[in-house]
Design an enzyme around this catalytic site. Structure first.
Site, PDB file in Angstrom:
ATOM      1  N   VAL A  13      59.953  31.256  20.036  1.00  0.00           N
ATOM      2  CA  VAL A  13      59.730  30.930  21.444  1.00  0.00           C
ATOM      3  C   VAL A  13      59.375  32.202  22.201  1.00  0.00           C
ATOM      4  CG1 VAL A  13      60.850  30.036  23.525  1.00  0.00           C
ATOM      5  CG2 VAL A  13      61.307  28.980  21.313  1.00  0.00           C
ATOM      6  N   SER A  38      50.471  18.818  23.360  1.00  0.00           N
ATOM      7  CA  SER A  38      51.426  17.836  22.835  1.00  0.00           C
ATOM      8  C   SER A  38      52.673  17.690  23.686  1.00  0.00           C
ATOM      9  CB  SER A  38      51.856  18.237  21.416  1.00  0.00           C
ATOM     10  OG  SER A  38      50.767  18.180  20.547  1.00  0.00           O
ATOM     11  N   HIS A  53      51.178  27.236  31.250  1.00  0.00           N
ATOM     12  CA  HIS A  53      50.061  27.215  30.296  1.00  0.00           C
ATOM     13  C   HIS A  53      48.754  26.809  31.001  1.00  0.00           C
ATOM     14  CE1 HIS A  53      51.807  28.070  26.367  1.00  0.00           C
ATOM     15  NE2 HIS A  53      52.883  27.404  26.744  1.00  0.00           N
ATOM     16  N   ASP A  55      48.034  27.209  34.188  1.00  0.00           N
ATOM     17  CA  ASP A  55      47.650  28.346  35.044  1.00  0.00           C
ATOM     18  C   ASP A  55      47.003  29.454  34.222  1.00  0.00           C
ATOM     19  OD1 ASP A  55      48.578  27.092  37.332  1.00  0.00           O
ATOM     20  OD2 ASP A  55      50.488  28.185  37.367  1.00  0.00           O
ATOM     21  N   ASP A  89      48.324  22.829  20.696  1.00  0.00           N
ATOM     22  CA  ASP A  89      49.600  23.469  21.018  1.00  0.00           C
ATOM     23  C   ASP A  89      50.589  22.371  21.416  1.00  0.00           C
ATOM     24  OD1 ASP A  89      51.528  25.329  21.656  1.00  0.00           O
ATOM     25  OD2 ASP A  89      50.322  26.396  23.121  1.00  0.00           O
TER      26      ASP A  89
END
Length: 176
Positions: A13, A38, A53, A55, A89
């Site tokens: 992460v 996803s 993500h 942005d 992703d």
């Protein structure tokens, strides 16, 4: 058309996987950059990550076409155009979404068939996944079941991939 390139990127992460994958796709200079998402905003943290993500992609000098595909990955095939560069992703989120529906053998088979069909059309398919197998096996049956599936899927994707990277601290290590 020549078979497209398959790239697999994994890491923990916040390891820099998505940024690395986005740069990889943009460097391909394809006809169109496609982001297959996803994630489902089930809580505040996930909603914030999804927005971050989005942005990030808005700030790039290229345009992105985004498809929300939390399940049934194969359904993006008709939406993809010849010569696209695709970033998916991510596999771990998709798998968590699919596990609740069951029939995992069929789901896994459809995944590999979809990837093969996409590689007939696209310039590159970059697949991002979280590394969740660095920890000891869980005592929880559902978690062990998930670890089993994600481990097998990761191995198969790396086997099929032209290139495989592992991200750590924003740095990519190429394993294949």
């Amino acid at each position: 058309m020549v078979r497209g390139k398959l790239v697999f990127i994994t890491g923990g992460v916040r390891s820099g996987k998505s940024s690395f994958a986005e740069q990889y796709v943009m460097n391909e200079q394809a006809k169109r950059n496609v982001y297959v998402a996803s994630g489902i905003a089930v809580d505040g943290e996930m909603k914030e990550r999804i927005e971050r993500h989005k942005d990030d992609r808005r700030n790039y000098p290229v345009e992105w076409t985004t498809f929300e595909q939390p399940r049934h990955f194969e359904q993006i095939i008709p939406k993809v155009k010849e010569g696209d560069a695709i970033l998916w992703d991510c596999v771990t989120t998709w798998l968590a979404n699919e596990l609740y529906e069951g029939h995992m053998e069929q789901v896994e088979k459809q995944l590999y068939e979809a990837i093969d069909k996409l590689l007939e059309k696209v310039q590159v398919l970059v697949i991002v996944s979280n590394e969740v197998l660095d920890e000891p096996l869980s005592d929880y049956e559902d978690t062990v079941y998930y670890q089993k599936w994600i481990g097998r899927i990761h191995q198969k994707l790396v086997e099929k991939a032209d290139h495989a990277f592992e991200m750590e601290y924003g740095l990519g290590r190429q394993w294949k």
